[in-house]
Design a protein around this motif. Structure first.
Motif, PDB file in Angstrom:
ATOM      1  N   ASP A   1      44.377  36.778  -1.052  1.00 24.08           N
ATOM      2  CA  ASP A   1      44.502  35.328  -1.215  1.00 24.08           C
ATOM      3  C   ASP A   1      44.708  34.574   0.088  1.00 24.08           C
ATOM      4  OD1 ASP A   1      44.307  35.902  -3.864  1.00 24.08           O
ATOM      5  OD2 ASP A   1      46.290  35.204  -4.437  1.00 24.08           O
ATOM      6  N   MET A   2      44.907  35.249   1.195  1.00 21.84           N
ATOM      7  CA  MET A   2      45.234  34.543   2.437  1.00 21.84           C
ATOM      8  C   MET A   2      44.895  35.378   3.655  1.00 21.84           C
ATOM      9  SD  MET A   2      49.379  34.862   2.053  1.00 21.84           S
ATOM     10  CE  MET A   2      49.272  34.428   0.319  1.00 21.84           C
ATOM     11  N   CYS A   3      44.791  34.704   4.774  1.00 23.43           N
ATOM     12  CA  CYS A   3      44.648  35.345   6.087  1.00 23.43           C
ATOM     13  C   CYS A   3      46.037  35.402   6.715  1.00 23.43           C
ATOM     14  CB  CYS A   3      43.692  34.541   6.962  1.00 23.43           C
ATOM     15  SG  CYS A   3      43.570  35.115   8.665  1.00 23.43           S
ATOM     16  N   ILE A   4      46.546  36.593   6.933  1.00 24.37           N
ATOM     17  CA  ILE A   4      47.923  36.767   7.387  1.00 24.37           C
ATOM     18  C   ILE A   4      47.949  37.062   8.886  1.00 24.37           C
ATOM     19  CG2 ILE A   4      50.027  38.127   7.145  1.00 24.37           C
ATOM     20  CD1 ILE A   4      49.241  38.662   4.273  1.00 24.37           C
ATOM     21  N   VAL A   5      48.748  36.291   9.606  1.00 27.95           N
ATOM     22  CA  VAL A   5      48.968  36.498  11.036  1.00 27.95           C
ATOM     23  C   VAL A   5      50.458  36.703  11.254  1.00 27.95           C
ATOM     24  CG1 VAL A   5      48.892  35.424  13.323  1.00 27.95           C
ATOM     25  CG2 VAL A   5      46.944  35.205  11.789  1.00 27.95           C
ATOM     26  N   ARG A   6      50.839  37.848  11.815  1.00 27.34           N
ATOM     27  CA  ARG A   6      52.245  38.200  12.043  1.00 27.34           C
ATOM     28  C   ARG A   6      52.505  38.252  13.546  1.00 27.34           C
ATOM     29  NH1 ARG A   6      51.063  43.763   9.316  1.00 27.34           N
ATOM     30  NH2 ARG A   6      49.459  43.452  10.907  1.00 27.34           N
ATOM     31  N   VAL A   7      53.524  37.546  14.003  1.00 28.56           N
ATOM     32  CA  VAL A   7      53.785  37.469  15.444  1.00 28.56           C
ATOM     33  C   VAL A   7      55.280  37.544  15.718  1.00 28.56           C
ATOM     34  CG1 VAL A   7      51.719  36.122  15.971  1.00 28.56           C
ATOM     35  CG2 VAL A   7      53.842  34.939  15.386  1.00 28.56           C
TER      36      VAL A   7
ATOM     37  N   GLY B   1      58.712  34.993  26.442  1.00 31.55           N
ATOM     38  CA  GLY B   1      59.120  33.855  25.634  1.00 31.55           C
ATOM     39  C   GLY B   1      60.610  33.611  25.674  1.00 31.55           C
ATOM     40  N   GLY B   2      61.314  34.206  26.659  1.00 27.83           N
ATOM     41  CA  GLY B   2      62.729  33.938  26.810  1.00 27.83           C
ATOM     42  C   GLY B   2      63.614  34.741  25.882  1.00 27.83           C
ATOM     43  N   ASP B   3      63.115  35.836  25.293  1.00 28.17           N
ATOM     44  CA  ASP B   3      63.903  36.593  24.332  1.00 28.17           C
ATOM     45  C   ASP B   3      63.805  38.062  24.674  1.00 28.17           C
ATOM     46  OD1 ASP B   3      65.256  37.591  22.229  1.00 28.17           O
ATOM     47  OD2 ASP B   3      63.906  36.846  20.656  1.00 28.17           O
ATOM     48  N   SER B   4      64.925  38.714  24.928  1.00 28.60           N
ATOM     49  CA  SER B   4      64.926  40.112  25.311  1.00 28.60           C
ATOM     50  C   SER B   4      65.032  41.029  24.105  1.00 28.60           C
ATOM     51  CB  SER B   4      66.084  40.382  26.289  1.00 28.60           C
ATOM     52  OG  SER B   4      67.320  40.069  25.661  1.00 28.60           O
ATOM     53  N   HIS B   5      65.282  40.487  22.921  1.00 32.73           N
ATOM     54  CA  HIS B   5      65.449  41.301  21.726  1.00 32.73           C
ATOM     55  C   HIS B   5      64.091  41.772  21.228  1.00 32.73           C
ATOM     56  CE1 HIS B   5      67.006  42.866  18.047  1.00 32.73           C
ATOM     57  NE2 HIS B   5      66.341  41.994  17.292  1.00 32.73           N
ATOM     58  N   GLU B   6      63.915  43.101  21.152  1.00 32.82           N
ATOM     59  CA  GLU B   6      62.630  43.653  20.751  1.00 32.82           C
ATOM     60  C   GLU B   6      62.583  43.857  19.249  1.00 32.82           C
ATOM     61  OE1 GLU B   6      59.896  44.169  22.412  1.00 32.82           O
ATOM     62  OE2 GLU B   6      60.765  43.389  24.254  1.00 32.82           O
ATOM     63  N   LEU B   7      61.554  43.330  18.622  1.00 33.56           N
ATOM     64  CA  LEU B   7      61.317  43.497  17.196  1.00 33.56           C
ATOM     65  C   LEU B   7      60.131  44.419  16.979  1.00 33.56           C
ATOM     66  CD1 LEU B   7      61.693  39.743  16.217  1.00 33.56           C
ATOM     67  CD2 LEU B   7      63.328  41.537  15.663  1.00 33.56           C
ATOM     68  N   ALA B   8      59.953  44.869  15.750  1.00 31.50           N
ATOM     69  CA  ALA B   8      58.818  45.728  15.424  1.00 31.50           C
ATOM     70  C   ALA B   8      57.524  44.959  15.642  1.00 31.50           C
ATOM     71  CB  ALA B   8      58.921  46.196  13.980  1.00 31.50           C
ATOM     72  N   PRO B   9      56.517  45.583  16.240  1.00 28.48           N
ATOM     73  CA  PRO B   9      55.233  44.893  16.429  1.00 28.48           C
ATOM     74  C   PRO B   9      54.578  44.611  15.078  1.00 28.48           C
ATOM     75  CG  PRO B   9      55.032  47.228  16.959  1.00 28.48           C
ATOM     76  CD  PRO B   9      56.483  46.977  16.748  1.00 28.48           C
ATOM     77  N   PRO B  10      53.572  43.756  15.048  1.00 27.87           N
ATOM     78  CA  PRO B  10      52.933  43.406  13.767  1.00 27.87           C
ATOM     79  C   PRO B  10      52.446  44.610  12.971  1.00 27.87           C
ATOM     80  CG  PRO B  10      52.204  41.911  15.484  1.00 27.87           C
ATOM     81  CD  PRO B  10      53.031  42.954  16.163  1.00 27.87           C
TER      82      PRO B  10
ATOM     83  N   ILE C   1      57.930  37.347  12.828  1.00 25.59           N
ATOM     84  CA  ILE C   1      58.659  38.577  12.530  1.00 25.59           C
ATOM     85  C   ILE C   1      60.143  38.399  12.853  1.00 25.59           C
ATOM     86  CG2 ILE C   1      58.867  41.034  13.111  1.00 25.59           C
ATOM     87  CD1 ILE C   1      55.870  40.972  13.794  1.00 25.59           C
ATOM     88  N   GLY C   2      60.986  38.750  11.885  1.00 24.27           N
ATOM     89  CA  GLY C   2      62.437  38.635  12.074  1.00 24.27           C
ATOM     90  C   GLY C   2      62.999  37.297  11.669  1.00 24.27           C
ATOM     91  N   GLU C   3      62.186  36.408  11.118  1.00 23.78           N
ATOM     92  CA  GLU C   3      62.641  35.083  10.711  1.00 23.78           C
ATOM     93  C   GLU C   3      62.419  34.891   9.210  1.00 23.78           C
ATOM     94  OE1 GLU C   3      61.318  31.881  13.161  1.00 23.78           O
ATOM     95  OE2 GLU C   3      61.451  33.055  15.006  1.00 23.78           O
ATOM     96  N   GLU C   4      63.163  33.940   8.655  1.00 25.90           N
ATOM     97  CA  GLU C   4      63.170  33.750   7.211  1.00 25.90           C
ATOM     98  C   GLU C   4      62.161  32.721   6.724  1.00 25.90           C
ATOM     99  OE1 GLU C   4      67.147  32.581   6.489  1.00 25.90           O
ATOM    100  OE2 GLU C   4      68.003  34.570   6.880  1.00 25.90           O
ATOM    101  N   GLY C   5      61.534  31.987   7.633  1.00 22.28           N
ATOM    102  CA  GLY C   5      60.654  30.895   7.222  1.00 22.28           C
ATOM    103  C   GLY C   5      59.460  31.375   6.408  1.00 22.28           C
ATOM    104  N   ILE C   6      59.188  30.690   5.310  1.00 23.43           N
ATOM    105  CA  ILE C   6      58.008  30.942   4.487  1.00 23.43           C
ATOM    106  C   ILE C   6      56.991  29.852   4.799  1.00 23.43           C
ATOM    107  CG2 ILE C   6      57.122  31.106   2.135  1.00 23.43           C
ATOM    108  CD1 ILE C   6      59.879  32.091   1.277  1.00 23.43           C
TER     109      ILE C   6
END
Length: 631
Positions: free
Chosen positions: A278-284, A258-267, A314-319
């Motif tokens: 209360d919800m179906c959570i999908v973390r990517v 996806g054009g990003d070399s920065h590795e974040l923690a997996p889901p 993951i790693g972003e602030e959007g709610i």
């Protein structure tokens, strides 16, 4: 009532003869004024009574019993009502489980139900039967379990995937293609390169293309198959070889990530919990969007998928209040359709995607593709999924497919087959076309003859049997060639999209439900806009904005503006005016870029001092708008 029943017969006849479009029977008054909840409730009651032992003579009346009178927007309201009711029931049930049995009891129930992908991990490759995907079809309240010996399927699938990836690496993209562009990848679907294709080519030039029979298999583990499919591809395509420069390998690796070399923690190791009542959570992660998304969706139980969807990058602030999931589906579908994954093949003649018959991707991949599509529909998110109308007719069912259905997907092939039907020359048809009841298909460089009926390769096509040949040839392209891929895809789609309200839609309406209205009426968007923060309809900056959108931006920039503004470049069934957009003043003149709250269709616009400045900063914003917060 008698008038409506007569109209029903007329509509049925018009559908068989294709003499009138569905829109000719829409009743605007009924569609706009109907009490959706009352008529839906009466319709469901009538259905329940009709299934009883002693059905009454007079069931409750509902316009839902005559769906041809309702336009697509009214049917979408009915579907949304049904989905909201199911979501509320699912959340209430999950909360009650936690209250009665605690978190541990709810976890045990989820383990007993099993992930939705379970039951679609059977089969081991091209030799698997076409019925395999059906055996794992999810229905009712749970998923089917895997059969005995499923543990052995992991090694079979890994071998098939390795072979699939090796072939793809050698070809540089989709199997059977010389590149990764959609036009080139279309050939990867399959090429009919024999006398049968040449004969049809003589009947209609240029020659048409079809599809070969594809196979499927998958892993017994929910995630291992997908990790093999995408992880091995990335590692192989990213590894430098003697024939590839370092920059080329780096470009492939960056594209896969996806054009990003920065590795974040997996889901599985991120801070956001994966389960909520209360919800179906999908973390990517954006850098592993496809792998994370398909594993996250595949691990859910059906009960979880029935809850409202919430997506977390993951790693972003959007709610996620709606806008995040719109971007998630848009990015995911764009990458799933990319020829490098080889699931779908692009047809330049119809400018649509169809199942890649040459793909060795496991059945689970197509099941998850269908599930992603169904999940978007269930959560009222529009997708850019340019499939032919044929796909939606197959999903809709209800009638046998014919040559007219093939015309919308493969117009040249259909034209050639129709010419065979109409041939009335002096020479015998068998001498002119040289056809037999078979199709020659190129598979990985070798030509294989596929009979359309037992012994078909020895049976010539003549004036007496040409109608049967055309019927079998059309059916082979539309059904047999990609039966396994389609069945897995359809089973995934129907996990969430097989409720009563879905039966109200015809094929054209189902296509619009998935992809939205093809017409983008920005004048309707302007007329429906509301203004806040000191802006009004007559404000100078507002006038400049709409003048730029309507007259300055081209079609692609208009779509980019719509996506920046609302989170989607598609128009809902009710048109752009139904979005109820908000233009809000974001302070005085400054160098600040326009921003947007896509969850609420709100554009934050500084009161720029000049039209030129507004145009420059707006273009900069809409062309650089991906992401929520800092990663």
């Amino acid at each position: 009532m008698n008038v409506i029943k007569v109209l029903s017969k007329v509509e049925e006849a018009a559908g068989l003869s294709h003499s009138l479009p569905p829109e000719a029977f829409y009743n605007a008054l009924i569609s706009d004024k109907m009490d959706v909840q009352d008529h839906y409730t009466a319709w469901r009651q009538a259905q329940e009574l009709a299934r009883g032992r002693d059905p009454p003579a007079d069931a409750p009346f509902s316009f839902c019993s005559y769906p041809f009178l309702l336009n697509a927007r009214a049917k979408a309201h009915l579907l949304a009502l049904e989905a909201r009711f199911i979501m509320e029931q699912s959340v209430a049930h999950a909360r009650m489980e936690v209250q009665l049995y605690g978190g541990g009891g709810a976890a045990r129930r989820r383990a007993e139900e099993g992930p939705v992908l379970q039951g679609h991990d059977q089969g081991g490759g091209r030799g698997a039967s076409a019925g395999t995907p059906r055996q794992g079809r999810v229905s009712g309240s749970g998923a089917g379990g895997g059969g005995a010996g499923a543990g052995n399927s992991n090694s079979r699938t890994t071998s098939a995937v390795r072979g699939y990836l090796w072939q793809r690496q050698r070809s540089g993209g989709a199997i059977g293609s010389a590149g990764s562009s959609p036009e080139v990848a279309a050939g990867g679907s399959s090429r009919l390169a024999s006398r049968s294709d040449a004969a049809v080519s003589r009947a209609s030039s240029p020659s048409s293309s079809g599809s070969s029979t594809g196979g499927s298999g998958s892993s017994s583990g929910v995630g291992s198959s997908l990790r093999n499919l995408f992880g091995l591809w990335r590692s192989r395509s990213g590894r430098p070889t003697a024939s590839s420069s370092g920059s080329g390998a780096s470009e492939l690796r960056e594209r896969a990530n996806g054009g990003d070399s920065h590795e974040l923690a997996p889901p599985s190791r991120c801070a956001v919990p994966g389960v909520h009542s209360d919800m179906c959570i999908v973390r990517v992660r954006r850098s592993h969007l496809v792998e994370d998304a398909l594993e996250e969706v595949g691990r859910q139980t059906r009960s979880d998928l029935l809850k409202p969807l919430r997506v977390h990058f993951i790693g972003e602030e959007g709610i996620d209040a709606g806008g995040v999931k719109k971007e998630f589906f848009a990015l995911l579908m764009e990458r799933l359709l990319d020829p490098v994954y080889g699931l779908m093949a692009y047809d330049p003649a119809s400018r649509t995607y169809w199942f890649n018959a040459s793909s060795l991707a496991p059945a689970a991949s197509y099941f998850l593709l269908g599930l992603v599509l169904g999940l978007a529909v269930y959560n009222r998110v529009l997708l850019a999924f340019p499939a032919p109308l044929l796909l939606y007719q197959k999903l809709r069912g209800g009638r046998e497919l014919g040559l007219r259905d093939l015309e919308g997907w493969q117009p040249e092939l259909a034209k050639g087959l129709r010419h065979i039907l109409e041939y009335d020359g002096p020479e015998p048809l068998a001498d002119v076309f040289g056809l037999t009841f078979s199709v020659d298909v190129e598979r990985f460089g070798a030509i294989e003859t596929v009979p359309l009926k037992p012994g078909g390769e020895q049976l010539p096509v003549t004036e007496d049997n040409r109608a049967e040949y055309v019927s079998l040839r059309a059916a082979w392209h539309m059904e047999r060639a990609t039966a396994e891929q389609y069945e897995s895809f359809a089973a995934g789609f129907r996990v969430l999209c097989e409720g009563p309200a879905m039966s109200l839609f015809n094929a054209q309406e189902l296509e619009r439900l998935v992809c939205g209205n093809p017409r983008l009426d920005f004048t309707a968007l302007r007329e429906a806009a509301r203004y806040e923060g000191g802006f009004g309809r007559g404000s100078v900056a507002v006038s400049w904005l709409w003048d730029i959108v309507l007259h300055e931006l081209g079609p692609e920039e208009q779509r980019a503006f719509l996506k920046f503004f609302t989170g989607s470049d598609r128009s809902p069934l009710g048109g752009l005016g139904s979005l109820r957009p908000v233009i809000q003043r974001d302070g005085p003149d400054s160098h600040k870029l326009p921003t947007a709250h896509t969850c609420f269709n709100t554009l934050l616009l500084p009161e720029y001092a000049s039209r030129t400045k507004l145009l420059r900063l707006l273009r900069l914003a809409i062309n650089n708008s991906e992401g929520f917060g800092l990663q």
